[in-house]
Design a protein around this motif. Structure first.
Motif: not given
Length: 241
Positions: A37-60
């Motif tokens: 959530x904090x990463x998504x906020x930093x990037x200015x996107x919704x959290x779900x947008x991150x999951x197009x690039x990493x499957x989960x926090x472990x993969x991140x």
């Protein structure tokens, strides 16, 4: 600065951008308070947008570790194995000083990431090219432990170990898959170079009594050598090379 930040936020997301933003955020805030959530906020996107690039926090986290390890200088050819290995370890330490959260993240992973495996594979290669047998290289990796990655595990610092899901062993498991063995041949060679007494294993991996005594004797012999030299931290022999 505000215009640059806005322009960056409008840049399309990619896996590389997500990982590098995550590393920068962890550098700033620490890994303990880091979240998707904090990463998504930093990037200015919704959290779900991150999951197009990493499957989960472990993969991140795995990707973040690989970004950090990728900053370590490659081996620089030299006249002997010792200065080559020393220079690379010191480079790793410099990288980790820039990313103080990384040692805890590396220790907490159940499996080493591809970049960590590649790094360790080249370190074993330096030893082998320097005339080490696979058996001796195997035990040297145990004796060095996390120092191969530029840091040392603290035995009594419980705060660093809080929340750990398991320590990453600096050598691969004995049942090294054929595909991985082809990619990391030096690690595969030492994975089966020595047998271990399961009845004396402490923790995970190959930490049995023999490994413990090997490392202890190695350190004690070195300390005795320094004692005979009259070594002091401020003296002419303060830097061991």
């Amino acid at each position: 600065m505000a215009e640059q930040a806005q322009a960056l936020r409008r840049t399309p997301l990619s896996r590389d951008r997500v990982l590098r933003a995550a590393v920068a955020l962890a550098d700033q805030a620490g890994i303990e308070s880091f979240s998707m959530r904090s990463l998504a906020q930093d990037l200015g996107v919704v959290p779900m947008a991150l999951y197009k690039h990493v499957a989960n926090k472990d993969e991140l986290l795995d990707g973040m570790i690989d970004v950090v390890v990728g900053e370590i200088d490659p081996p620089r050819p030299g006249p002997g194995w010792q200065p080559v290995l020393r220079a690379r370890i010191l480079s790793a330490r410099e990288v980790l000083l820039r990313h103080p959260w990384a040692p805890l993240a590396i220790e907490a992973r159940n499996q080493a990431t591809p970049a960590v495996l590649d790094y360790l594979n080249t370190m074993v290669g330096i030893l082998r090219d320097g005339g080490f047998s696979t058996d001796l290289a195997h035990h040297v990796m145990h004796a060095m432990g996390s120092r191969m990655l530029g840091f040392s595990q603290e035995l009594f610092d419980d705060s660093r170990r809080a929340g750990r899901s398991g320590a990453a062993d600096p050598t691969p498991p004995a049942d090294f898959p054929a595909e991985a063995a082809a990619r990391f041949p030096h690690l595969a060679a030492i994975a089966t170079a020595a047998s271990h007494d399961d009845t004396s294993v402490v923790g995970q991996g190959c930490d049995d009594q023999f490994e413990f005594e090997f490392a202890l004797d190695l350190l004690l012999d070195g300390i005795e050598r320094l004692r005979q030299q009259g070594w002091t931290s401020s003296g002419p022999h303060g830097s061991i090379r």
